[in-house]
Design a protein around this motif. Structure first.
Motif, short mmCIF file in Angstrom:
data_model
loop_
_atom_site.label_atom_id
_atom_site.label_comp_id
_atom_site.label_asym_id
_atom_site.label_seq_id
_atom_site.Cartn_x
_atom_site.Cartn_y
_atom_site.Cartn_z
N ALA A 189 -18.53 3.90 4.82
CA ALA A 189 -18.42 2.49 5.17
C ALA A 189 -17.10 1.88 4.68
O ALA A 189 -16.42 1.15 5.41
CB ALA A 189 -19.60 1.71 4.59
N THR A 190 -16.72 2.18 3.44
CA THR A 190 -15.47 1.62 2.91
C THR A 190 -14.25 2.23 3.60
O THR A 190 -13.24 1.56 3.78
CB THR A 190 -15.37 1.86 1.40
N SER A 191 -14.37 3.48 4.02
CA SER A 191 -13.26 4.11 4.75
C SER A 191 -13.06 3.45 6.11
O SER A 191 -11.92 3.25 6.55
CB SER A 191 -13.51 5.61 4.91
N VAL A 192 -14.14 3.13 6.78
CA VAL A 192 -14.04 2.41 8.05
C VAL A 192 -13.37 1.06 7.83
O VAL A 192 -12.51 0.64 8.61
CB VAL A 192 -15.44 2.23 8.68
N LEU A 193 -13.75 0.37 6.75
CA LEU A 193 -13.13 -0.92 6.43
C LEU A 193 -11.64 -0.75 6.19
O LEU A 193 -10.83 -1.57 6.67
CB LEU A 193 -13.79 -1.52 5.19
N LYS A 194 -11.24 0.30 5.48
CA LYS A 194 -9.81 0.55 5.23
C LYS A 194 -9.05 0.74 6.54
O LYS A 194 -7.95 0.21 6.72
CB LYS A 194 -9.64 1.79 4.36
N VAL A 195 -9.63 1.51 7.45
CA VAL A 195 -8.97 1.77 8.73
C VAL A 195 -8.82 0.47 9.53
O VAL A 195 -7.77 0.22 10.13
CB VAL A 195 -9.76 2.82 9.53
N VAL A 196 -9.86 -0.35 9.53
CA VAL A 196 -9.80 -1.63 10.26
C VAL A 196 -8.70 -2.52 9.68
O VAL A 196 -7.91 -3.12 10.42
CB VAL A 196 -11.17 -2.35 10.19
N VAL A 197 -8.64 -2.62 8.35
CA VAL A 197 -7.60 -3.42 7.70
C VAL A 197 -6.22 -2.89 8.05
O VAL A 197 -5.29 -3.65 8.34
CB VAL A 197 -7.81 -3.43 6.16
N LEU A 198 -6.07 -1.58 8.03
CA LEU A 198 -4.78 -0.98 8.35
C LEU A 198 -4.35 -1.29 9.78
O LEU A 198 -3.20 -1.62 10.03
CB LEU A 198 -4.85 0.54 8.14
N LEU A 199 -5.30 -1.21 10.72
CA LEU A 199 -4.97 -1.51 12.11
C LEU A 199 -4.58 -2.97 12.28
O LEU A 199 -3.67 -3.31 13.06
CB LEU A 199 -6.17 -1.16 13.00
N ILE A 200 -5.26 -3.86 11.57
CA ILE A 200 -4.91 -5.28 11.62
C ILE A 200 -3.46 -5.48 11.16
O ILE A 200 -2.69 -6.22 11.78
CB ILE A 200 -5.88 -6.11 10.75
N PHE A 201 -3.09 -4.79 10.11
CA PHE A 201 -1.73 -4.93 9.59
C PHE A 201 -0.70 -4.36 10.56
O PHE A 201 0.38 -4.91 10.72
CB PHE A 201 -1.61 -4.24 8.23
N ILE A 202 -1.04 -3.27 11.19
CA ILE A 202 -0.09 -2.67 12.13
C ILE A 202 0.18 -3.62 13.28
O ILE A 202 1.35 -3.89 13.64
CB ILE A 202 -0.62 -1.32 12.64
N PHE A 203 -0.86 -4.15 13.88
CA PHE A 203 -0.68 -5.07 15.02
C PHE A 203 -0.02 -6.37 14.59
O PHE A 203 0.85 -6.92 15.29
CB PHE A 203 -2.04 -5.35 15.68
N THR A 204 -0.40 -6.88 13.40
CA THR A 204 0.21 -8.12 12.92
C THR A 204 1.69 -7.91 12.59
O THR A 204 2.54 -8.76 12.90
CB THR A 204 -0.53 -8.62 11.67
N SER A 205 2.01 -6.78 11.98
CA SER A 205 3.41 -6.49 11.65
C SER A 205 4.26 -6.36 12.89
O SER A 205 5.40 -6.84 12.94
CB SER A 205 3.49 -5.20 10.82
N ALA A 206 3.72 -5.68 13.91
CA ALA A 206 4.46 -5.55 15.18
C ALA A 206 4.74 -6.92 15.78
O ALA A 206 5.84 -7.19 16.30
CB ALA A 206 3.67 -4.68 16.15
N ALA A 207 3.75 -7.82 15.68
CA ALA A 207 3.95 -9.17 16.20
C ALA A 207 4.99 -9.93 15.40
O ALA A 207 5.82 -10.66 15.96
CB ALA A 207 2.62 -9.92 16.19
N MET A 208 4.99 -9.75 14.07
CA MET A 208 5.96 -10.46 13.23
C MET A 208 7.38 -9.97 13.47
O MET A 208 8.33 -10.74 13.40
CB MET A 208 5.58 -10.29 11.75
N VAL A 209 7.55 -8.68 13.76
CA VAL A 209 8.89 -8.17 14.10
C VAL A 209 9.42 -8.89 15.33
O VAL A 209 10.62 -9.19 15.44
CB VAL A 209 8.85 -6.65 14.31
#
Length: 552
Positions: A189-209
């Motif tokens: 369960a915590t690993s799934v949460l980590k992956v979701v958080v990571l994906l959020i950061f990837i998409f948000t970072s791409a948008a910020m660039v």
């Protein structure tokens, strides 16, 4: 030699335990030490499923190091060295997973690296790296308690530090007191949460660039052009490599879990095929975005603390994006609250295997009827309590900095040992004309011997570069014994432990022709063969979908 036998007792063996789902049947975990002794101490249960291995393996590579230590890497080495250092380590992660999977499928033992070092190289090295792994992961648990305290201070500092540390320890010990299946599900369960958080950061970072956010601007590589891309030359690259390995760990976790997996020939190859690529892709995307979004001389990288010093949080604040920093903090609060599970799991399994091998008192090898190494868990818990509460003292931060350096350098040393184990494994196969890798559905490491050679040489060169940094620290000019051991203590600890054990026990290096390639090898059962025949008879799209669905 009577005294040495009291210090390092003879190896002992296990009795079969019942499988979680098949009461009354023998569960062949396949520990290798049954060739040595006569005392029986119980066995682990093979309760981990394919989805546990696949997702937990990915999630274990995503921790606070990715989001916090990346700021230290950028500040001390510059974006260019950061890209080189992290790319090198992520490539080494892929090589590590390949080597570990080949060895684990051949010998699915919970001792993992310690067993392989004993089996293929020298029992003394097994003791040295086993001691190092246990110490490193025990201190990592203390780090998670410190991280939890830093994160919770985002909202309040009214609660004493010791109280938060106590909460972390209660959660960690409580879950480990349950059957292993509970541990696996919580980690899942915590690993799934980590992956979701990571994906959020990837998409948000791409948008910020691209300029997203009320105050955001388009980033076109200005921080690469206007500021030095490479700081401190090779030493900067090696520092980034150490920060990277602190973020991903040494991957021994994967091999240890393989020793408690129901169908290792199915679970491990699936995990390594997908996780290695995912880890490389996710990590490098985040690192590239960090170098584009945050300048290396940002004062918050120097003056901030905890989550506020994370370059991703700095980028979000600069873009004026609200909500996501709070979401990050809340997510990592949950992740840190359960962050001690993995370190305690690894440390206790390492200690238990060393006891099973006769390197530690026999009592520590006992496993109860739920598959828990009770005494190893208990003793490891005592040390983790001590290390965790050290953070509450006035000198806690200084002492803990020493522990952190120990963990990082030991992890890199473990990769060198793992590479040597792989080469010695193949040397034994050639010397004995063994067909162990020719069996049906056996796994062969890709790009062998390039993979282990790259892994071993790369890790060794990083340790050499770090040695230079320990002698002449970044930002300093004077040679200091304090700075040297602060940076490099893990390596001499492993070396001293190895030499000490070798002198006391008078161990010998294993000859390729005499290496045991039989004990601990788990033959393919009829049931497993039918399952794998069915799996590989499916269309390609269904097998690809199984990686996405992570079903068993």
């Amino acid at each position: 030699m009577m005294e040495s036998k009291e210090i390092f007792p003879e190896p002992i063996t296990e009795i079969p335990s019942q499988d979680d789902d098949k009461v009354g049947t023998v569960n062949p975990v396949g520990e290798t030490l049954n060739r040595h002794g006569e005392e029986y101490v119980g066995k682990y249960r093979r309760s981990f499923r394919s989805r546990h291995i696949q997702i937990v393996t990915l999630g274990s590579n995503i921790g606070s190091g990715l989001f916090i230590s990346t700021g230290k890497a950028l500040r001390n080495a510059g974006p260019g060295n950061m890209i080189i250092g992290y790319t090198t380590v992520m490539t080494m992660v892929v090589a590590t997973l390949q080597v570990l999977t080949e060895l684990t499928v051949a010998f699915p033992v919970s001792g993992s690296l310690i067993d392989y070092a004993d089996r293929f190289i020298d029992p003394a090295l097994a003791f040295g790296i086993g001691f190092g792994e246990w110490l490193a992961w025990t201190t990592v648990l203390a780090a998670e308690g410190a991280a939890f305290n830093v994160i919770i201070q985002y909202w309040t500092d009214a609660v004493p530090v010791a109280a938060w540390m106590t909460i972390i320890l209660i959660i960690t010990f409580g879950i480990h007191a349950c059957p292993n299946r509970v541990f696996a599900e919580v980690q899942y369960a915590t690993s799934v949460l980590k992956v979701v958080v990571l994906l959020i950061f990837i998409f948000t970072s791409a948008a910020m660039v691209g300029g997203a956010g009320p105050t955001g601007k388009v980033h076109d590589g200005e921080y690469w052009r206007d500021l030095p891309a490479f700081l401190h030359n090779v030493k900067g690259t090696c520092l980034c490599a150490i920060y990277a390995i602190w973020g991903v760990g040494d991957q021994v976790y994967v091999g240890i879990m393989g020793g408690e997996t129901k169908n290792v020939r199915h679970s491990m190859p699936r995990a390594v095929k997908s996780v290695g690529v995912r880890v490389f892709f996710f990590f490098m995307l985040i690192v590239v975005f960090i170098t584009l979004l945050v300048p290396l001389n940002d004062p918050r990288l120097l003056g901030g603390s905890g989550i506020n010093a994370s370059p991703l949080v700095i980028a979000l604040n600069d873009a004026g994006i609200r909500g996501i920093p709070e979401l990050l903090n809340a997510s990592f609060l949950v992740i840190s609250a359960t962050g001690g599970l993995e370190p305690l799991y690894i440390a206790s399994r390492v200690m238990r295997h060393m006891a099973l091998s006769g390197m530690l008192p026999k009592k520590l090898a006992q496993v109860d009827n739920k598959g828990r190494p009770t005494w190893s868990l208990f003793v490891t818990a005592l040390f983790t309590i001590t290390f965790t509460y050290i953070n509450c003292s006035n000198t806690g931060s200084t002492i803990f900095a020493w522990f952190s350096s120990v963990a990082s350098t030991i992890f890199m040393t473990a990769w060198v040992v793992l590479a040597i184990c792989s080469i010695r494994f193949h040397a034994a196969i050639r010397a004995q004309k063994s067909t162990i890798l020719e069996g049906k559905y056996m796994y062969k490491a890709r790009f062998w011997p390039v993979g282990p050679i790259f892994l071993g040489v790369g890790a060794f060169l990083v340790l050499v570069g770090l040695f230079a940094d320990a002698l002449y620290p970044v930002g300093g000019t004077n040679l200091s014994a304090y700075d040297f051991f602060m940076t490099y203590l893990g390596v001499p600890l492993v070396v001293v432990a190895t030499i000490g054990y070798k002198v006391i026990r008078r161990t010998k290096i294993r000859r390729a022709s005499e290496i045991d390639l039989v004990t601990g090898h788990q033959p393919l059962t009829e049931e497993q063969e039918k399952f794998l025949d069915h799996y590989y008879s499916q269309p390609l799209w269904r097998r690809i979908w199984s990686y996405i669905s992570t079903s068993d």
